[in-house]
Design a protein around this motif. Structure first.
Motif, mmCIF file in Angstrom:
data_model
loop_
_atom_site.group_PDB
_atom_site.id
_atom_site.type_symbol
_atom_site.label_atom_id
_atom_site.label_comp_id
_atom_site.label_asym_id
_atom_site.label_seq_id
_atom_site.Cartn_x
_atom_site.Cartn_y
_atom_site.Cartn_z
ATOM 1 N N GLY A 1 0.586 -1.231 -0.051
ATOM 2 C CA GLY A 1 0.084 0.043 0.035
ATOM 3 C C GLY A 1 0.849 1.369 0.073
ATOM 4 O O GLY A 1 0.496 2.444 -0.068
ATOM 5 N N GLY A 2 2.158 0.917 -0.052
ATOM 6 C CA GLY A 2 2.892 2.291 -0.056
ATOM 7 C C GLY A 2 3.441 2.886 1.295
ATOM 8 O O GLY A 2 4.281 3.974 1.352
ATOM 9 N N THR A 3 2.864 2.776 2.453
ATOM 10 C CA THR A 3 2.922 3.290 3.637
ATOM 11 C C THR A 3 3.246 2.397 4.514
ATOM 12 O O THR A 3 3.080 1.074 4.496
ATOM 13 C CB THR A 3 1.774 4.120 4.280
ATOM 14 N N GLY B 1 0.208 0.273 5.611
ATOM 15 C CA GLY B 1 -0.568 -0.331 4.574
ATOM 16 C C GLY B 1 -1.549 0.669 4.049
ATOM 17 O O GLY B 1 -1.832 1.890 4.247
ATOM 18 N N ASN B 2 -2.531 0.054 3.197
ATOM 19 C CA ASN B 2 -3.627 0.802 2.575
ATOM 20 C C ASN B 2 -4.852 0.827 3.262
ATOM 21 O O ASN B 2 -5.744 -0.134 3.235
ATOM 22 C CB ASN B 2 -3.823 0.286 1.192
ATOM 23 N N ILE B 3 -5.160 1.729 4.102
ATOM 24 C CA ILE B 3 -6.258 1.739 5.059
ATOM 25 C C ILE B 3 -7.210 2.876 5.022
ATOM 26 O O ILE B 3 -6.668 4.067 4.524
ATOM 27 C CB ILE B 3 -5.704 1.413 6.431
ATOM 28 N N ASN B 4 -8.201 2.694 5.459
ATOM 29 C CA ASN B 4 -9.330 3.941 5.489
ATOM 30 C C ASN B 4 -9.291 4.552 6.889
ATOM 31 O O ASN B 4 -9.643 3.644 7.710
ATOM 32 C CB ASN B 4 -10.401 3.409 4.991
ATOM 33 N N PRO C 1 -1.995 7.717 8.963
ATOM 34 C CA PRO C 1 -2.658 7.767 7.698
ATOM 35 C C PRO C 1 -3.458 9.281 7.945
ATOM 36 O O PRO C 1 -3.768 9.725 9.160
ATOM 37 C CB PRO C 1 -3.836 6.730 7.685
#
Length: 595
Positions: A53-55, A58-61, A200
């Motif tokens: 997800g690049g962070t 991860g790729n989270i909301n 995030p």
């Protein structure tokens, strides 16, 4: 006006200018780089070991992921701090008795990604006179690491002169915070610095300019101020701050100096922005006593986080911060009446909320191609009405982005704040009739490990056992404001007002505001609630340094049987063995509560 920094580039000017005495210049060089035009920017996150997800998280909301449940990154951020005395002159007035970290004021910036471990080795070199010390990591919950909270007499013994102690804990929440000494009022002498945990983002912006630290500043040594404010002499007790700093800078009017102390020109903090871009400002009230009202002339500011809680953004022209509070703010700069040099301001409230000899702090904002040496001529927004309420923004404005419904409390207590003069003539604050007094040699956490839950009255300890959620109703029967800060948690702030709470009114029970510090009004009421999900002993206190020294502090114990007992004895030994040896041969001059 030229600042001392202007003379550094010219040896001749340094030798000949009376505006910058050499000792003042040397002391000013210890001020940290934030607030200079060469300061740079902060990244969106530290770029090593990112997850898919690049962070690093991860790729989270962030709308659906609980910010209190961090990822495990496997990364440890290591820092090495040496604390010592040194001269300071952030405003041009030479203060010989400052307390520095690695020779710097404010201290170094701690950076980590959400879920990283933070490891800080602290070596105490405070001498002439010797003092113990300890560092607290404001707003970080210390889940499973209560012994690293940094409060002497509670989670540890003080770090003895000449000794070292290594703190290690997880960056379990994200956002803007700070660290500071929790030994007496050392923080008021300069012992603090910014702490940033990247996580995030629920808002878009172009650049993060880093911490903007707002502080009242006192020319006297903190130890003397504590003696004064605890006396029953109203002349001594009314101790106004001498200046108001932005990122450790703000020129002082040296013509006010009458005691012969060296004083010279000092620089303003400076920031350069581009119109059309959106910037994040990480505002931190790291002062000792003063509420701060922050603004930038002609600009609209958007508050997007309070303390370590992201909120639904709202617009304002003035950001209100009591001691210990932080707000992340976005703004898209624009010229004001055609000029691209603008004042950034922070104003200490006047006669009610904190006395200040020079309440107006300023920094210079330069847009686009404005000259580095331009002095703004813009006009401030009208000052907030000083009506004596010393209140934060209305609770209704602070709506957490990640929603949490208020649970039913399993128990409720009331705490009444009062002032007394004790038998020795010292003025103290009490909570439910008792001022707090630390015992540096017997940390509460160690006693709880031994299943000793009976303590002297002056330790102000409330054992809530296995309760699930505690509601705390606080009545301030005193004339001063009190920014109330909780350790180990954030709190649901349910009510804030001058009228007595009716016992049922709660602001937005489906998603109440959350933060770790909130201002209790003079003669006002505040209701907060927190979940007992972090076994330990957690301080709850006023964050005004002098009020804390005067005893406005209680300990909140929860689930003591579940405190992780596998490491407490060795952690206690690391500080207590050295401290017990030191205090057995030296007189520890504990003139206040100790924390």
């Amino acid at each position: 006006m030229k600042g001392c920094a202007a003379f550094v580039a010219s040896a001749l000017a340094t030798l000949t200018s009376a505006a910058c005495p050499p000792r003042v210049q040397e002391a000013q060089n210890r001020t940290f780089h934030w607030g200079t035009l060469g300061a740079g920017k902060l990244p969106k996150f530290l770029r090593n070991n990112p997850l898919p997800g690049g962070t690093p998280w991860g790729n989270i909301n962030p709308k659906t992921v609980n910010p209190r449940i961090p990822p495990t990154t496997g990364v440890t951020r290591k820092y090495d701090f040496t604390i010592s005395r040194g001269s300071l002159a952030p405003d041009g007035y030479l203060k010989e008795s400052g307390i520095l970290i690695n020779g710097q004021f404010p201290g170094p910036t701690i950076e980590a990604n959400w879920g990283d471990m933070i490891e800080v080795k602290v070596t105490n070199q405070i001498t002439a006179p010797d003092e113990g010390t300890a560092l607290h990591w404001h707003g970080l919950f210390q889940n499973g690491s209560a012994w690293y909270d940094g409060v002497p007499s509670v989670s540890q013994c003080p770090i003895a002169p000449g000794a070292s102690f290594t703190y290690k804990f997880q960056a379990g929440v994200f956002g803007t915070s700070w660290y500071h000494s929790h030994y007496s009022a050392q923080a008021a002498g300069g012992l603090f610095g910014p702490l940033v945990v990247y996580g995030p983002s629920h808002v878009d912006y172009d650049e993060d300019i880093g911490p903007v630290m707002l502080t009242d500043w006192f020319h006297k040594d903190y130890f003397q101020i504590v003696k004064n404010v605890m006396s029953n002499n109203s002349t001594l007790w009314a101790n106004p701050s001498d200046n108001t700093l932005i990122n450790g800078r703000m020129p002082y009017n040296c013509s006010q100096v009458t005691d012969g102390t060296p004083c010279g020109d000092a620089p303003y903090a400076k920031f350069r922005f581009q119109t059309g871009k959106t910037y994040k400002l990480r505002l931190i009230n790291a002062g000792a006593a003063g509420m701060e009202y922050f603004s930038i002339d002609g600009q609209t500011l958007q508050i997007v986080a309070n303390d370590l809680t992201d909120i639904e953004p709202y617009n304002t022209t003035v950001v209100t911060l009591s001691v210990g509070q932080r707000s992340d703010v976005l703004f898209t700069p624009k010229a004001v009446n055609g000029t691209k040099a603008i004042w950034m301001r922070t104003l200490q409230s006047g006669k009610f909320c904190q006395r200040a000899s020079n309440p107006a702090g300023r920094a210079i904002v330069l847009l686009d191609g404005a000259s580095d040496n331009t002095i703004p001529k813009t006009t401030a927004y009208p000052a907030p009405v000083d009506d004596g309420t010393c209140k934060n923004d209305p609770l209704e404005l602070s709506v957490p982005f990640y929603e949490e419904e208020l649970p039913a409390p399993s128990t409720t207590i009331q705490i009444t704040v009062n002032t007394i003069v004790n038998a020795t003539g010292h003025q103290l604050y009490t909570m439910n009739g008792s001022p707090f007094m630390a015992n540096y040699n017997n940390p509460l956490l160690g006693l709880a490990y031994q299943k000793n839950y009976s303590y002297p009255t002056q330790w102000n300890t409330y054992n809530f056992g296995s309760n699930s959620s505690v509601r705390v109703v606080i009545w301030n029967n005193s004339s001063g404001p009190h920014p109330m800060h909780i350790h180990g948690h954030d709190m649901y702030v349910l009510y804030d007002g001058n009228d007595k709470w009716d016992g049922s009114t709660v602001v937005n029970p489906s998603n109440p505001p959350r933060r770790d510090t909130h201002n209790l009004r003079p003669h006002g009421w505040m209701v907060m609630q927190y979940n007992l999900d972090n076994p330990g002993v957690w301080p709850f206190h006023c964050h005004i340094a002098w009020h804390l020294s005067m005893g406005m502090y209680v300990n909140l114990m929860e689930n003591p049987a579940d405190i992780d007992q596998s490491v407490i004895p060795s952690m206690m030994a690391q500080t207590c063995d050295a401290w017990n040896q030191y205090s057995s041969t030296h007189v520890v001059e504990q003139i206040d509560s100790g924390v």
